[in-house]
Design a protein around this motif. Sequence first.
Motif, mmCIF file in Angstrom:
data_model
loop_
_atom_site.group_PDB
_atom_site.id
_atom_site.type_symbol
_atom_site.label_atom_id
_atom_site.label_comp_id
_atom_site.label_asym_id
_atom_site.label_seq_id
_atom_site.Cartn_x
_atom_site.Cartn_y
_atom_site.Cartn_z
ATOM 1 N N LYS A 188 11.402 87.598 19.542
ATOM 2 C CA LYS A 188 11.922 88.977 19.640
ATOM 3 C C LYS A 188 12.490 89.435 18.300
ATOM 4 O O LYS A 188 12.125 90.490 17.769
ATOM 5 C CB LYS A 188 13.056 89.070 20.689
ATOM 6 N N THR A 189 13.419 88.646 17.782
ATOM 7 C CA THR A 189 14.095 89.048 16.553
ATOM 8 C C THR A 189 13.125 89.078 15.369
ATOM 9 O O THR A 189 13.118 90.027 14.582
ATOM 10 C CB THR A 189 15.268 88.092 16.266
ATOM 11 N N THR A 190 12.307 88.045 15.266
ATOM 12 C CA THR A 190 11.314 87.991 14.189
ATOM 13 C C THR A 190 10.420 89.235 14.234
ATOM 14 O O THR A 190 10.119 89.840 13.200
ATOM 15 C CB THR A 190 10.454 86.714 14.344
ATOM 16 N N LEU A 229 21.147 94.165 19.335
ATOM 17 C CA LEU A 229 21.897 94.200 20.589
ATOM 18 C C LEU A 229 22.126 92.787 21.114
ATOM 19 O O LEU A 229 22.305 92.567 22.308
ATOM 20 C CB LEU A 229 21.134 95.051 21.621
ATOM 21 N N ASP A 230 22.106 91.829 20.202
ATOM 22 C CA ASP A 230 22.286 90.427 20.584
ATOM 23 C C ASP A 230 23.524 89.879 19.880
ATOM 24 O O ASP A 230 23.602 89.935 18.653
ATOM 25 C CB ASP A 230 21.026 89.645 20.165
ATOM 26 N N PRO A 231 24.496 89.367 20.659
ATOM 27 C CA PRO A 231 25.713 88.813 20.053
ATOM 28 C C PRO A 231 25.429 87.718 19.010
ATOM 29 O O PRO A 231 26.272 87.444 18.166
ATOM 30 C CB PRO A 231 26.473 88.207 21.242
ATOM 31 N N GLN A 232 24.234 87.115 19.073
ATOM 32 C CA GLN A 232 23.868 86.121 18.054
ATOM 33 C C GLN A 232 23.731 86.762 16.671
ATOM 34 O O GLN A 232 23.816 86.074 15.656
ATOM 35 C CB GLN A 232 22.539 85.437 18.393
ATOM 36 N N GLY A 233 23.460 88.086 16.653
ATOM 37 C CA GLY A 233 23.376 88.816 15.385
ATOM 38 C C GLY A 233 22.233 88.395 14.479
ATOM 39 O O GLY A 233 22.269 88.617 13.270
ATOM 40 N N ASN A 234 21.177 87.839 15.064
ATOM 41 C CA ASN A 234 20.081 87.314 14.233
ATOM 42 C C ASN A 234 19.309 88.403 13.480
ATOM 43 O O ASN A 234 18.863 88.179 12.350
ATOM 44 C CB ASN A 234 19.087 86.500 15.075
ATOM 45 N N ALA A 235 19.157 89.557 14.090
ATOM 46 C CA ALA A 235 18.423 90.627 13.392
ATOM 47 C C ALA A 235 19.225 91.097 12.186
ATOM 48 O O ALA A 235 18.672 91.408 11.128
ATOM 49 C CB ALA A 235 18.141 91.793 14.342
ATOM 50 N N ILE A 251 15.123 98.140 19.296
ATOM 51 C CA ILE A 251 16.307 97.426 19.794
ATOM 52 C C ILE A 251 15.963 95.956 20.015
ATOM 53 O O ILE A 251 15.077 95.621 20.816
ATOM 54 C CB ILE A 251 16.811 98.041 21.117
ATOM 55 N N ASP A 252 16.662 95.085 19.301
ATOM 56 C CA ASP A 252 16.468 93.638 19.462
ATOM 57 C C ASP A 252 17.356 93.152 20.607
ATOM 58 O O ASP A 252 18.574 93.082 20.477
ATOM 59 C CB ASP A 252 16.831 92.913 18.161
ATOM 60 N N CYS A 253 16.730 92.833 21.739
ATOM 61 C CA CYS A 253 17.488 92.467 22.944
ATOM 62 C C CYS A 253 17.869 90.985 22.939
ATOM 63 O O CYS A 253 17.191 90.158 22.340
ATOM 64 C CB CYS A 253 16.656 92.764 24.190
HETATM 65 MG MG LIG Z 1 16.672 87.000 18.934
#
Ligand SMILES: [Mg+2]
Length: 263
Positions: A16-18, A39-45, A127-129
């Motif tokens: 997703k993020t990639t 929109l991901d708490p991991q903040g990868n995007a 939006i990166d979910c």
């Molecule tokens: Mg991701």
Amino acid sequence: MTKVISIINQKGGVGKTTSTVNLGYALASSGKKILVIDLDPQGNASTGLGIDIDKREKTIYEFLVNRNSDPNDFAINTLNENLDIICANVELSGFETEVASESKRAFYLKEVIQQIKQKSQYNQILIDCPPSLSLLTIMSLVASDSVIIPLQTEFFALEGVSQLIKTIERVKQSLNPNLIIQGVILTMFDKRNKLSGQVEEEARKYFGSKVYKTVIPRNVRISEAPSHGLPVILYDENSTGSVAYKELSNEILSQKDLDIEAA
Ligand SMILES: [Mg+2]
Ligand SMILES: Nc1ncnc2c1ncn2[C@@H]1O[C@H](COP(=O)(O)OP(=O)(O)OP(=O)(O)O)[C@@H](O)[C@H]1O
């Protein structure tokens, strides 16, 4: 007209993020004005586009809490003049519980995006979910015109897909009747592995013409790029991963609204 697209799959680690980062960059390079919302708490995007999220205070979390804020305080320009991002960090993980008793919570991201649309003219908002079907994902579906589903071409790829489709259907019926499935991206394709081909076949049988012709190969440059805070297209322009994401972005740009039937 700004098109809002959720990059979604509740399964973790499917690309997703990639896909968000690389499509965002490729579309911006083609002259489209793009906003990525992490929109991901991991903040990868955010990290993948070179932002140090520990230093960011103006994140999507704060925007969701103060929905009348000025979007220009949140969207930051990055890597390409046409590419902006609203970041996320771990703060976002508490949001769902904080608003659990609020009846309009599913519409909060939609309100935020309406605010953005009033101030800026993006062609597309990606939006990166996060990897779940939680409130964050539902908010994203409610706020979107369409969804793009990345599927990892590995065993279990289609596991959970029917649940995802059911969720999309439910949101369509009750909260966002115009939502459509725009496309399905096959990711991490390994042509030496027979399984990849089998999963591709299965996915094309299930989703038909919604599956993009361009398939994203498994490519080590793609996985290295985020640690440099770069999309693979900037990290190694001639890598197979970079070429594939550019092709995919062209395929998406050539998609006519008419080709995208209702989900
Ligand atoms: Mg991701
Ligand atoms: N085509 C590819 N080739 C090689 N590695 C890849 C490819 N696509 C993604 N990866 C790597 O696989 C991992 C998962 O990808 P990514 O973070 O994009 O998935 P995700 O669906 O956003 O994950 P999450 O569900 O945790 O948000 C990352 O380490 C990424 O660098």
